[in-house]
Write an enzyme that holds these catalytic residues in place. Structure first.
Site, PDB file in Angstrom:
ATOM      1  N   CYS A 115      57.133  51.793 -21.572  1.00 29.63           N
ATOM      2  CA  CYS A 115      58.388  51.580 -21.815  1.00 29.63           C
ATOM      3  C   CYS A 115      58.969  50.310 -22.553  1.00 29.63           C
ATOM      4  O   CYS A 115      59.864  50.565 -23.013  1.00 29.63           O
ATOM      5  CB  CYS A 115      59.296  52.160 -20.635  1.00 29.63           C
ATOM      6  SG  CYS A 115      58.898  53.721 -19.992  1.00 29.63           S
ATOM      7  N   HIS A 252      66.809  50.556 -22.469  1.00 25.02           N
ATOM      8  CA  HIS A 252      65.546  51.780 -22.481  1.00 25.02           C
ATOM      9  C   HIS A 252      66.287  52.916 -21.559  1.00 25.02           C
ATOM     10  O   HIS A 252      67.151  52.733 -20.638  1.00 25.02           O
ATOM     11  CB  HIS A 252      64.453  51.153 -21.422  1.00 25.02           C
ATOM     12  CG  HIS A 252      63.881  52.190 -21.061  1.00 25.02           C
ATOM     13  ND1 HIS A 252      63.268  53.190 -21.819  1.00 25.02           N
ATOM     14  CD2 HIS A 252      63.183  52.352 -19.686  1.00 25.02           C
ATOM     15  CE1 HIS A 252      62.367  54.054 -21.228  1.00 25.02           C
ATOM     16  NE2 HIS A 252      62.168  53.338 -19.834  1.00 25.02           N
ATOM     17  N   ASN A 282      63.664  60.184 -20.807  1.00 29.09           N
ATOM     18  CA  ASN A 282      62.794  59.123 -20.918  1.00 29.09           C
ATOM     19  C   ASN A 282      61.848  59.208 -21.939  1.00 29.09           C
ATOM     20  O   ASN A 282      60.803  60.009 -21.510  1.00 29.09           O
ATOM     21  CB  ASN A 282      62.464  58.651 -19.598  1.00 29.09           C
ATOM     22  CG  ASN A 282      61.467  57.111 -19.752  1.00 29.09           C
ATOM     23  OD1 ASN A 282      61.249  56.783 -20.628  1.00 29.09           O
ATOM     24  ND2 ASN A 282      61.608  56.729 -18.427  1.00 29.09           N
TER      25      ASN A 282
END
Length: 325
Positions: A115, A252, A282
């Protein structure tokens, strides 16, 4: 000689056509739209079609960024692609994108920091430009996380989606001060002792399988808020700025609660924070460039704006970057 900055030229993104609403999971899991929204803020996500690869998503995003910049692929000197879901074990997915966009010289490579991957790629692109090794660098985050989900685990499979985003950077002269346009600072970290908090249980040398994602959600949540706030403040300090100078935050997009608590900890009002998690879920390394491009297309990011980006993911790996758009 004036210092060189890596200045943003354009951005672009791509989302697969298939939209998966929370309600779809109710048929196979003990979950509900209300449960998912309340705990994550996610309402829907996109899944790649059968046969649609990470490189396909990246190519679409790359072409969008090139079109928005008014240039073609032959004018890119380097391509850095962040992904944890590559097309092949080797060669790099970046080289597939390189060929598809007509980038006939220079070099392309992948970066893997899950990520946080886009920020790691951004820091590398910045170094390439500042050192004079490249004049124009394309940075891409692209993922097909739907390929590594355990569809029986309601705590993880509802969280992730697929997508890609791209950013083109160009070498331009600056003054060396915080008033410059471009990347003003980056701040990267990792700590391998937390490997077991977020990982995939497969690999070439271990199981010879791709594996599926495993996560200790509460532990990751606790680390995320404190580490994101700390590295965000460090990146701002390195740029000679403070939270009060920030015009827009592009974090994020993992969980709305993480985003809101991080903003509160840094004293940044939520109206300055780009939130797309409700529509994308996500998307790992694609998360920040996807949110960036979406916000830019909506007119939320203007020339001269001070932008803070930050992310955390498996490793644990985390980081932040300060950019004046």
């Amino acid at each position: 000689m004036k210092p060189i900055r890596a200045v943003p030229l354009s951005c672009g993104h791509y989302l697969p056509e298939r939209v998966v609403e929370n309600a779809e999971f109710e048929a196979t899991l003990d979950t509900s739209d209300e449960w998912i929204r309340a705990r994550t803020g996610i309402e829907r996500r996109h899944f790649a079609a059968d046969g649609e690869l990470t490189s396909d998503l990246a190519i679409h995003a790359a072409r969008a960024a090139l079109s928005n910049a008014g240039i073609d692929g032959s004018e890119i000197d380097a391509l850095v692609l962040a992904t944890a879901t590559p097309d092949q074990t080797f060669p790099s997915t970046a080289t597939r994108v390189q060929a598809a966009i007509g980038m006939t010289s220079g070099f392309a490579f992948d970066i893997h920091a899950v990520c946080a991957g886009f920020l790691y790629a951004l820091a590398n692109a910045n170094a390439l430009i500042v050192s004079g090794q490249a004049r124009r660098v394309m940075v891409i985050g692209a993922e097909t996380f739907s390929r590594i989900m355990d569809w029986t685990d309601r705590s993880t499979c509802v969280l992730f989606g697929d997508g890609a985003g791209a950013l083109i950077l160009e070498a331009q002269e600056g003054t060396g001060g915080p008033e410059d346009r471009g990347i003003l600072s980056t701040d990267l970290h990792s700590d391998g002792q937390y490997n077991s908090l977020l990982y995939v249980d497969g690999g070439v040398s271990s199981t010879q399988t791709a594996g599926v994602l495993k996560m200790e959600g509460q532990e990751v949540f606790k680390h995320a808020v404190s580490k994101l706030a700390a590295c965000g403040e460090a990146a701002l300090e390195a740029a000679g700025l403070t939270s009060a100078d920030v015009d827009v935050v592009v974090p994020h997009q993992a969980n709305l609660r993480i985003i809101s608590r991080m903003a509160a900890k840094m004293g940044i009002p939520m109206e300055k924070v780009v939130v797309t998690v409700q529509d994308h879920g996500n998307t790992s390394a694609a998360s920040i460039p996807l949110a960036l491009s979406t916000a830019h297309a909506a007119g939320r990011i203007k020339r001269g704006d001070v932008m803070l980006m930050e992310a955390i993911g498996g490793g644990l790996a985390w980081g932040a970057a300060t950019i004046r758009w």
